[in-house]
Design a protein around this motif. Structure first.
Motif, PDB file in Angstrom:
ATOM      1  N   GLY A   1       6.048  10.191  -1.066  1.00  0.00           N
ATOM      2  CA  GLY A   1       7.142  10.655  -0.218  1.00  0.00           C
ATOM      3  C   GLY A   1       8.179   9.550  -0.191  1.00  0.00           C
ATOM      4  O   GLY A   1       7.937   8.493   0.384  1.00  0.00           O
TER       5      GLY A   1
ATOM      6  N   TRP B   1       0.837  -1.216   0.000  1.00  0.00           N
ATOM      7  CA  TRP B   1       0.000   0.000   0.000  1.00  0.00           C
ATOM      8  C   TRP B   1       0.866   1.258   0.000  1.00  0.00           C
ATOM      9  O   TRP B   1       0.482   2.267   0.582  1.00  0.00           O
ATOM     10  N   GLY B   2       2.023   1.233  -0.618  1.00  0.00           N
ATOM     11  CA  GLY B   2       2.907   2.397  -0.621  1.00  0.00           C
ATOM     12  C   GLY B   2       3.878   2.360   0.546  1.00  0.00           C
ATOM     13  O   GLY B   2       3.756   1.516   1.454  1.00  0.00           O
TER      14      GLY B   2
ATOM     15  N   GLN C   1       3.421   5.250  -4.894  1.00  0.00           N
ATOM     16  CA  GLN C   1       2.295   4.523  -4.287  1.00  0.00           C
ATOM     17  C   GLN C   1       2.574   3.008  -4.308  1.00  0.00           C
ATOM     18  O   GLN C   1       3.720   2.613  -4.215  1.00  0.00           O
TER      19      GLN C   1
ATOM     20  N   ILE D   1     -11.582   8.548   2.117  1.00  0.00           N
ATOM     21  CA  ILE D   1     -10.487   7.694   1.640  1.00  0.00           C
ATOM     22  C   ILE D   1      -9.235   7.931   2.481  1.00  0.00           C
ATOM     23  O   ILE D   1      -8.406   7.048   2.644  1.00  0.00           O
ATOM     24  N   GLY D   2      -9.154   9.129   3.060  1.00  0.00           N
ATOM     25  CA  GLY D   2      -7.915   9.490   3.764  1.00  0.00           C
ATOM     26  C   GLY D   2      -6.857   9.883   2.760  1.00  0.00           C
ATOM     27  O   GLY D   2      -5.705   9.447   2.859  1.00  0.00           O
ATOM     28  N   THR D   3      -7.228  10.694   1.762  1.00  0.00           N
ATOM     29  CA  THR D   3      -6.250  11.100   0.738  1.00  0.00           C
ATOM     30  C   THR D   3      -5.184  11.990   1.373  1.00  0.00           C
ATOM     31  O   THR D   3      -5.332  12.447   2.510  1.00  0.00           O
ATOM     32  N   THR D   4      -4.162  12.247   0.604  1.00  0.00           N
ATOM     33  CA  THR D   4      -3.086  13.109   1.099  1.00  0.00           C
ATOM     34  C   THR D   4      -3.452  14.590   0.949  1.00  0.00           C
ATOM     35  O   THR D   4      -2.653  15.445   1.301  1.00  0.00           O
TER      36      THR D   4
ATOM     37  N   LYS E   1      10.561   2.284  -1.528  1.00  0.00           N
ATOM     38  CA  LYS E   1      10.919   2.406  -2.950  1.00  0.00           C
ATOM     39  C   LYS E   1      12.064   3.389  -3.158  1.00  0.00           C
ATOM     40  O   LYS E   1      12.933   3.174  -3.999  1.00  0.00           O
TER      41      LYS E   1
ATOM     42  N   THR F   1      -5.614   5.361  -4.989  1.00  0.00           N
ATOM     43  CA  THR F   1      -5.266   6.647  -5.572  1.00  0.00           C
ATOM     44  C   THR F   1      -5.863   6.687  -6.985  1.00  0.00           C
ATOM     45  O   THR F   1      -6.519   5.726  -7.415  1.00  0.00           O
TER      46      THR F   1
ATOM     47  N   ASN G   1       1.759  13.356  -3.751  1.00  0.00           N
ATOM     48  CA  ASN G   1       1.226  12.470  -2.702  1.00  0.00           C
ATOM     49  C   ASN G   1       2.312  11.476  -2.267  1.00  0.00           C
ATOM     50  O   ASN G   1       2.278  10.942  -1.168  1.00  0.00           O
TER      51      ASN G   1
ATOM     52  N   ILE H   1      -4.753  15.229  -5.931  1.00  0.00           N
ATOM     53  CA  ILE H   1      -4.451  14.186  -6.920  1.00  0.00           C
ATOM     54  C   ILE H   1      -5.712  13.731  -7.672  1.00  0.00           C
ATOM     55  O   ILE H   1      -5.748  13.757  -8.911  1.00  0.00           O
ATOM     56  N   GLY H   2      -6.741  13.312  -6.934  1.00  0.00           N
ATOM     57  CA  GLY H   2      -7.966  12.788  -7.558  1.00  0.00           C
ATOM     58  C   GLY H   2      -8.597  13.803  -8.511  1.00  0.00           C
ATOM     59  O   GLY H   2      -8.817  13.498  -9.692  1.00  0.00           O
TER      60      GLY H   2
ATOM     61  N   GLY I   1      -4.225   5.872   5.608  1.00  0.00           N
ATOM     62  CA  GLY I   1      -5.503   6.189   4.992  1.00  0.00           C
ATOM     63  C   GLY I   1      -6.488   5.057   5.239  1.00  0.00           C
ATOM     64  O   GLY I   1      -6.157   4.064   5.910  1.00  0.00           O
ATOM     65  N   GLY I   2      -7.695   5.192   4.686  1.00  0.00           N
ATOM     66  CA  GLY I   2      -8.752   4.212   4.928  1.00  0.00           C
ATOM     67  C   GLY I   2      -8.615   2.980   4.054  1.00  0.00           C
ATOM     68  O   GLY I   2      -7.689   2.868   3.253  1.00  0.00           O
TER      69      GLY I   2
ATOM     70  N   LEU J   1      -2.937   0.274  -4.141  1.00  0.00           N
ATOM     71  CA  LEU J   1      -3.559   1.607  -4.256  1.00  0.00           C
ATOM     72  C   LEU J   1      -3.868   1.921  -5.714  1.00  0.00           C
ATOM     73  O   LEU J   1      -4.292   3.032  -6.045  1.00  0.00           O
TER      74      LEU J   1
HETATM   75  P1  IMO Z   1       4.520   6.588  -1.771  1.00  0.00           P
HETATM   76  O1  IMO Z   1       4.973   6.837  -3.187  1.00  0.00           O
HETATM   77  C1  IMO Z   1       1.297   5.570   0.975  1.00  0.00           C
HETATM   78  C2  IMO Z   1      -2.749   6.805  -0.190  1.00  0.00           C
HETATM   79  C3  IMO Z   1      -3.421   7.843   0.688  1.00  0.00           C
HETATM   80  C4  IMO Z   1      -4.865   7.427   0.526  1.00  0.00           C
HETATM   81  C5  IMO Z   1      -4.941   7.019  -0.936  1.00  0.00           C
HETATM   82  C6  IMO Z   1      -5.432   8.105  -1.882  1.00  0.00           C
HETATM   83  O2  IMO Z   1       5.243   7.399  -0.767  1.00  0.00           O
HETATM   84  O3  IMO Z   1       4.485   5.137  -1.454  1.00  0.00           O
HETATM   85  P2  IMO Z   1      -4.366  10.344  -2.840  1.00  0.00           P
HETATM   86  O4  IMO Z   1      -3.820  11.555  -2.148  1.00  0.00           O
HETATM   87  O5  IMO Z   1      -3.378   9.647  -3.728  1.00  0.00           O
HETATM   88  O6  IMO Z   1      -5.661  10.604  -3.546  1.00  0.00           O
HETATM   89  O7  IMO Z   1      -4.719   9.314  -1.648  1.00  0.00           O
HETATM   90  O8  IMO Z   1      -3.620   6.652  -1.303  1.00  0.00           O
HETATM   91  N1  IMO Z   1      -1.417   7.192  -0.721  1.00  0.00           N
HETATM   92  C7  IMO Z   1      -0.266   6.723  -0.254  1.00  0.00           C
HETATM   93  N2  IMO Z   1       0.003   5.884   0.777  1.00  0.00           N
HETATM   94  N3  IMO Z   1       2.302   5.998   0.176  1.00  0.00           N
HETATM   95  C8  IMO Z   1       2.055   6.810  -0.871  1.00  0.00           C
HETATM   96  O9  IMO Z   1       3.009   7.167  -1.757  1.00  0.00           O
HETATM   97  C9  IMO Z   1       0.731   7.231  -1.112  1.00  0.00           C
HETATM   98  N4  IMO Z   1       0.144   8.020  -2.036  1.00  0.00           N
HETATM   99  C10 IMO Z   1      -1.173   7.979  -1.791  1.00  0.00           C
HETATM  100  O10 IMO Z   1      -2.974   7.736   2.028  1.00  0.00           O
HETATM  101  O11 IMO Z   1      -5.122   6.282   1.301  1.00  0.00           O
END
Ligand code: IMO
Ligand code: GDP
Ligand code: MG
Length: 430
Positions: free
Chosen positions: A40, A11-12, A224, A127-130, A16, A239, A38, A134-135, A274-275, A228
């Protein structure tokens, strides 16, 4: 030379960035293909810790060329801020080593306001977006009303279309009962950023084609994670882009035949921020041990938002699924050091859903929420793993764990990260 695609298998936040930094040492070009700020991605070199959001992790290595592909959504103001932060840290940022696709889409302050509005409207189902917009930016892209980075080449026309876009978004915001965005200051800020970014705008697909033909190895750095993904993830808790292997091709304008390695990166356990469903999620003391207290930069708190990450055991049902939808050729495991000190380590090998044993994830979150993990138990280890540099430098239980994961995934193990630092890596012979 061909291309390597690096993809988050969970889930990200799988690590990476640190793996991209390693693979960048064998690459001439590193390119991001999906998502935006989004993401990091953390790279730790000596006493320096770089947190990258839009710029590929390859920027830390001086001779690497970095590219932002057409598949990205870019906030120009945040990109300029990130460039300035890197310059202040002593990294050279020039149009010779950073390319931005004219076809990438732009995130505006209106997209950020719409992201917040949509999350507020979802209430308990947020969703708990950042909250990076993005969306809404991808919605405008697929709705064919988006602004592309190439528009920044004609500043006057760019200012006009940005103003029109904000005015139209404001109508939507007001209708839904939210504050409109002040167009004037936003446009002024974006025009300043556009002046800075203009020299970097180019055709990234063409650049990659030239580089590949000249014998360069290209690393496609995923953001991500597979779960996701807009198509293959836990919809709607996903995402709005395609972090999976196909996204690398469409997000950069390269063909499938140039790719010879698809590297899946997974943490030695699971996290999610996030959710959305997470079958192996833990609560209490075990979760707290995995998460850490927040005093180290590698503890499980979001690199972009600072939110505590949900933590749990490794989930092989999801990892095997990620291997399938991406066609992983190999696996890299990270954060093995965090598992030191556990007496026993659990790994989900299947789910029980309504009394039925399932070895692949269901396609709906409603079913996934009912999944009870079926665990296999591995023996833990107490010895430090952080100083291991060879497979036989790992404690035997730790080696049995990573080799067990590799066997359960049906993938060869290329490397295991045993600490956040660049050199804290155990490379497995191919
Ligand atoms: P990296 O590249 C972890 C999660 C958000 C949320 C969902 C949608 O660092 O792995 P968004 O803002 O994209 O619309 O959020 O996706 N999310 C991430 N979770 N690492 C990330 O990036 C993420 N990018 C988005 O927490 O659940
Ligand atoms: P990414 O989004 O996949 O690049 O991952 P993040 O950078 O968001 O989160 C991973 C965190 O774990 C970062 O703070 C990394 O520095 C850290 N990290 C990566 N690999 C290891 C490891 O093997 N051990 C430890 N302790 N930390 C690691
Ligand atoms: Mg991250």
């Amino acid at each position: 030379m061909p291309a390597t695609v690096l993809i988050g298998a969970q889930w990200g936040d799988e690590g990476k960035g640190r793996v991209a930094d390693w693979l960048a040492s064998q690459s001439s070009v590193v390119a991001r293909y999906a998502g935006g700020d989004n993401a990091g991605h953390t790279v730790a070199v000596g006493d320096k810790v770089y947190k990258l959001h839009l710029i590929p992790s390859g920027i830390v290595r001086e001779r690497v060329i970095c590219a932002l592909g057409n598949g990205l959504v870019i906030n120009p103001v945040n990109l300029v801020r990130e460039m300035d932060g890197l310059i202040a840290a002593g990294i050279s940022i020039t149009p010779q080593r950073l390319a931005i696709s004219v076809r990438a889409h732009i995130i505006t302050p209106a997209h950020i306001a719409l992201d917040r509005a949509a999350e507020t409207a979802r209430g308990a189902e947020a969703i708990g977006t950042t909250l990076r917009g993005i969306g809404p930016a991808y919605m405008d892209k697929t709705g064919r009303t988006g602004l592309r980075a190439g528009e920044m080449l004609d500043i006057e026309a760019f200012a006009e279309s940005l103003t029109r876009h904000i005015e139209s978004a404001n109508e939507r915001l007001i209708r839904k009962g939210f504050e409109p965005v002040a167009a004037g200051p936003a446009v002024a800020e974006y025009v300043t950023a556009a002046h800075r970014l203009r020299p970097y705008l180019t055709d990234v697909s063409e650049l990659l084609d030239e580089q590949l033909k000249a014998g360069a190895r290209v690393l496609c750095e995923g953001a991500q994670g597979t779960l996701l993904d807009i198509d293959h993830g836990d919809y709607p808790y996903v995402t709005s882009s395609s972090p999976t292997a196909g996204g690398a091709l469409t997000g950069l304008g390269i063909g499938p035949r140039v790719v010879d390695r698809v590297v899946g990166v997974a943490k030695s356990y699971s996290t999610r921020v996030g959710g959305g469903p997470m079958p192996t999620e833990l609560a209490g003391e075990l979760a707290d041990r995995l998460r850490g207290s927040g005093q180290h930069f590698w503890d499980e708190f979001g690199t972009t938002t600072g939110r505590p990450r949900r933590c749990g055991w490794l989930d092989m049902v999801q990892l095997r699924y990620a291997a399938r939808v991406n066609g992983f050729t190999e696996l890299v495991l990270t954060k093995l050091d965090i598992l030191t000190g556990f007496d026993a380590i659990q790994v989900a090998v299947a789910y029980d859903i309504d009394g039925q044993r399932r070895s692949t994830p269901p396609s709906t979150v409603r079913e996934l929420e009912r999944a009870q993990p079926i665990y296999e138990t591995f023996t833990g280890w107490q010895e430090d793993v952080q100083s291991a540099r060879q497979p036989d430098g790992l404690p035997s239980a730790a080696r049995a764990y990573v080799e067990g994961i590799s066997a359960l995934a049906g993938l060869p193990l290329t490397a295991v990260s045993v600490g956040p630092e660049r050199d804290q890596l155990v490379v497995f012979p191919g």
